[in-house]
Design an enzyme around this catalytic site. Structure first.
Site, short mmCIF file in Angstrom:
data_model
loop_
_atom_site.label_atom_id
_atom_site.label_comp_id
_atom_site.label_asym_id
_atom_site.label_seq_id
_atom_site.Cartn_x
_atom_site.Cartn_y
_atom_site.Cartn_z
N ARG A 1 0.85 -1.20 0.00
CA ARG A 1 0.00 0.00 0.00
C ARG A 1 0.88 1.24 0.00
O ARG A 1 0.50 2.27 0.53
CB ARG A 1 -0.90 0.01 1.22
CG ARG A 1 -0.05 -0.08 2.46
CD ARG A 1 -0.70 0.15 3.72
NE ARG A 1 0.17 -0.53 4.69
CZ ARG A 1 0.02 -0.52 5.96
NH1 ARG A 1 -1.00 0.08 6.48
NH2 ARG A 1 0.86 -1.14 6.76
N LYS B 1 2.30 6.50 1.32
CA LYS B 1 1.73 5.31 1.98
C LYS B 1 0.21 5.42 1.92
O LYS B 1 -0.35 6.43 2.34
CB LYS B 1 2.22 5.28 3.43
CG LYS B 1 2.15 3.94 4.09
CD LYS B 1 2.93 3.99 5.40
CE LYS B 1 2.58 2.81 6.28
NZ LYS B 1 3.27 2.90 7.59
N ASP C 1 -6.30 -3.58 0.15
CA ASP C 1 -6.85 -2.61 -0.81
C ASP C 1 -5.83 -1.54 -1.21
O ASP C 1 -6.13 -0.66 -2.01
CB ASP C 1 -8.11 -1.95 -0.23
CG ASP C 1 -7.83 -1.24 1.08
OD1 ASP C 1 -6.65 -1.19 1.51
OD2 ASP C 1 -8.79 -0.74 1.69
N ARG D 1 5.98 9.64 3.60
CA ARG D 1 7.06 9.27 4.53
C ARG D 1 8.41 9.58 3.90
O ARG D 1 8.63 9.32 2.72
CB ARG D 1 6.94 7.78 4.83
CG ARG D 1 8.07 7.23 5.67
CD ARG D 1 7.67 5.96 6.36
NE ARG D 1 7.59 4.82 5.47
CZ ARG D 1 7.11 3.63 5.86
NH1 ARG D 1 6.66 3.44 7.08
NH2 ARG D 1 7.06 2.63 5.00
N ARG E 1 15.21 -3.03 4.40
CA ARG E 1 14.82 -3.73 5.63
C ARG E 1 15.60 -5.03 5.77
O ARG E 1 16.11 -5.55 4.76
CB ARG E 1 13.32 -4.07 5.57
CG ARG E 1 12.44 -2.88 5.24
CD ARG E 1 11.20 -3.30 4.43
NE ARG E 1 10.47 -2.14 3.92
CZ ARG E 1 9.47 -1.55 4.56
NH1 ARG E 1 9.03 -2.05 5.68
NH2 ARG E 1 8.87 -0.49 4.04
N ASP F 1 10.56 -7.32 8.56
CA ASP F 1 10.31 -6.39 7.46
C ASP F 1 10.09 -4.97 7.97
O ASP F 1 9.97 -4.04 7.19
CB ASP F 1 9.10 -6.84 6.63
CG ASP F 1 7.86 -7.06 7.48
OD1 ASP F 1 7.93 -7.85 8.44
OD2 ASP F 1 6.82 -6.45 7.19
N ASN F 2 10.02 -4.82 9.30
CA ASN F 2 9.85 -3.49 9.88
C ASN F 2 11.10 -3.04 10.61
O ASN F 2 11.05 -2.17 11.47
CB ASN F 2 8.64 -3.47 10.83
CG ASN F 2 7.33 -3.65 10.07
OD1 ASN F 2 7.25 -3.37 8.89
ND2 ASN F 2 6.31 -4.13 10.76
P1 AMP Z 1 2.83 -3.95 8.18
O1 AMP Z 1 2.32 -4.87 9.20
O2 AMP Z 1 2.17 -2.61 8.19
O3 AMP Z 1 4.32 -3.84 8.22
O4 AMP Z 1 2.45 -4.57 6.75
C1 AMP Z 1 2.76 -5.90 6.44
C2 AMP Z 1 2.52 -6.18 4.97
O5 AMP Z 1 1.13 -6.04 4.63
C3 AMP Z 1 3.28 -5.27 4.01
O6 AMP Z 1 3.70 -6.05 2.91
C4 AMP Z 1 2.23 -4.26 3.62
O7 AMP Z 1 2.52 -3.67 2.38
C5 AMP Z 1 0.97 -5.11 3.57
N1 AMP Z 1 -0.25 -4.31 3.77
C6 AMP Z 1 -0.66 -3.77 4.95
N2 AMP Z 1 -1.81 -3.09 4.77
C7 AMP Z 1 -2.15 -3.20 3.47
C8 AMP Z 1 -3.25 -2.72 2.66
N3 AMP Z 1 -4.23 -1.99 3.17
N4 AMP Z 1 -3.26 -3.06 1.36
C9 AMP Z 1 -2.28 -3.80 0.84
N5 AMP Z 1 -1.23 -4.28 1.53
C10 AMP Z 1 -1.16 -3.99 2.83
MG MG Z 2 5.74 -2.92 7.37
#
Ligand code: AMP
Ligand code: MG
Length: 480
Positions: free
Chosen positions: A90, A110, A122, A173, A180, A245-246
């Site tokens: 996203r 983002k 989405d 951002r 990462r 990944d974070n």
């Molecule tokens: P996060 O937990 O925020 O680090 O996200 C983990 C993974 O989920 C990453 O690959 C994000 O890009 C994906 N992701 C989180 N929210 C969405 C969203 N609303 N639509 C598509 N991908 C998402």
């Molecule tokens: Mg992330």
């Protein structure tokens, strides 16, 4: 004046399997919430004076000249479980800029729409997490903690479906890079040594030019993360989703999802609604940091000529994290207590206070700020039962008699180490709730106040207060 970004895109020159070229998806009715002009100046950006023109740029409806938008691919361990393919699901990185001082930064939107890495998502963000990341990341920067930054936030004029119908938003951002641990893991898991080597070279050139190969990089990242996590702990920050990944190679805090700063001190504090077992609780953060760095080390092994020797040396480097963290953490604690001289017992004195704070429900920020005043005994007021504080305070006063620094100097130094203001979770929530109703005044007020977190002043008194029982926010939801 029209908007101009001094783009110089280097990630986009890496092999095509590092990303997918992807433009942001235009939104219905972009409306500017905030543009961080001081940050824009620091980056050497020229921003149009016209809010509507800026909103179109920060919504992704228009690209500034020279942009090379792309979605990065990565992998990662999420809550310990392996996900072989993640990526910007996203988010779209629109390019890199080189600031007047030569520093390079990614600019990423983002909530910019679907990408090949969106899986079931989405590709959008709702207003809540956008404002949370804006407030908390800027507050962390003002607190002096390495972090990604907030350049802008816009409303999209579209509805996003989450727990209900929520207003959509896009967050801009700024990061010194988005590389990462999970980026290395992605290529290592595919035995793509050529890509790993390219990523290594890119990362070293960008962040640790003095580092010698994979070993040098690993050592540098271990050192940066040890310092970062100690700095988090010094302000009571709980990241909440320390998945691999974070975690950045740069040593910047990234991905402000369900993060929060704690009010009452307790080492087991967790806010994230999805962290059922407290994996990412406050006091677990250093251990998780080490675990993540072990994953980085594993990913670097294919680049080493002698695998067995590399396992041995990498293990030693990763094991060294604990000592580096302890050094950094003890340094933070000494500064918080105003101890300029070093004594063997200082750390146990600090831990004794923390234990008493945990038992006495003492507010983390308020306790240390009160200690940093001309009347440190006032810190007792942060405790449910001041009797728990008194014996500790006697020991502390005795310790202070052995400090050679003049009292006024110590107080000044302590006030620069113990913030008067943090982004308290209930205030962040309050700002979000008001914004959902169309009132951005609390958001702007909170942001403005947090730009100067080390000065007491009457107009921020309400923002300094810990939450009352009814105000307390117990859970924070993921940024999705
Ligand atoms: P996060 O937990 O925020 O680090 O996200 C983990 C993974 O989920 C990453 O690959 C994000 O890009 C994906 N992701 C989180 N929210 C969405 C969203 N609303 N639509 C598509 N991908 C998402
Ligand atoms: Mg992330």
């Amino acid at each position: 004046m029209t908007t101009h970004f001094p783009f110089d895109n280097s990630y986009a020159t890496l092999p095509e399997r590092f990303f997918t070229r992807q433009s942001p998806a235009a939104v219905a009715a972009p409306k500017l919430i905030a543009a961080n002009r001081p940050l824009a100046d620091r980056l050497g950006l020229t921003l149009a004076a016209d809010d509507e023109a800026l909103a179109r740029i920060f919504a992704g409806n228009e690209m500034p000249e020279g942009a090379a938008p792309l979605a990065q691919v990565y992998a990662g361990h999420q809550f310990g479980g392996w996900s072989p393919q993640l990526g910007d699901g996203r988010a779209v990185m629109i390019g890199e800029v080189v600031a007047p001082d030569g520093a390079r930064f990614d600019i990423q939107l983002k909530g910019a729409g679907r990408t090949p890495y969106s899986r079931m998502g989405d590709g959008r963000a709702w207003l809540g997490p956008v404002l949370r990341e804006y407030i908390v990341s800027e507050a962390m920067a003002a607190l002096g903690i390495p972090t990604t930054r907030a350049l802008a936030a816009v409303e999209t004029g579209e509805i996003v479906l989450r727990e209900g119908r929520m207003p959509g938003a896009v967050f801009t951002r700024v990061a010194s890079s988005h590389i990462r641990v999970g980026t290395f893991q992605f290529f290592a898991a595919r035995d793509d040594t050529e890509a790993l080597q390219a990523l290594l070279d890119h990362t070293i050139a960008r962040h640790y030019p003095e580092a010698d190969g994979p070993t040098g990089l690993l050592k540098s990242v271990v050192a940066a993360q040890a310092k970062l996590i100690a700095a988090w702990m010094g302000v009571g920050f709980i990241h909440g989703v320390m998945n691999t990944d974070n975690m950045t190679l740069s040593g910047e805090t990234i991905d402000y999802g369900p993060c929060a700063l704690m009010d009452a001190y307790h080492p087991e504090t967790v806010f994230s609604s999805i962290d059922q077992f407290g994996r990412y609780a406050y006091a677990n953060q250093p251990q998780i940091g080490a675990w993540n760095l072990a994953q980085l080390a594993t990913s670097l092994l294919p680049l080493m000529p002698d695998r067995d020797a590399a396992i041995e040396s990498f293990t030693e480097i990763v094991n060294g994290f604990a000592g580096r963290f302890d050094d950094a953490w003890h340094h933070v604690l000494r500064a918080k207590l105003g101890l300029a001289t070093e004594e063997e017992e200082d750390v146990s004195l600090a831990f004794d206070l923390l234990n008493r704070m945990a038992q006495g429900g003492a507010d983390f920020t308020r306790t240390f700020r009160a200690l940093s005043s001309a009347t440190p005994e006032d810190a007792a007021e942060a405790f449910e039962a001041p009797a728990a504080f008194t014996p500790w305070f006697e020991a502390y006063k005795t310790r202070l008699t052995r400090e050679t620094r003049p009292v006024a100097e110590r107080v000044t130094a302590m006030q620069a180490a113990n913030p008067a203001l943090i982004p308290r979770n209930h205030r962040v929530e309050e700002a979000i709730q008001a914004a959902v109703q169309g009132d951005y005044a609390p958001f702007h007020r909170l942001n403005d106040a947090l730009a100067d977190p080390f000065t007491d002043r009457p107009e921020i008194e309400d923002l300094q207060q810990p939450p009352t029982e009814t105000e307390r926010v117990r859970q924070t939801f993921c940024g999705t």
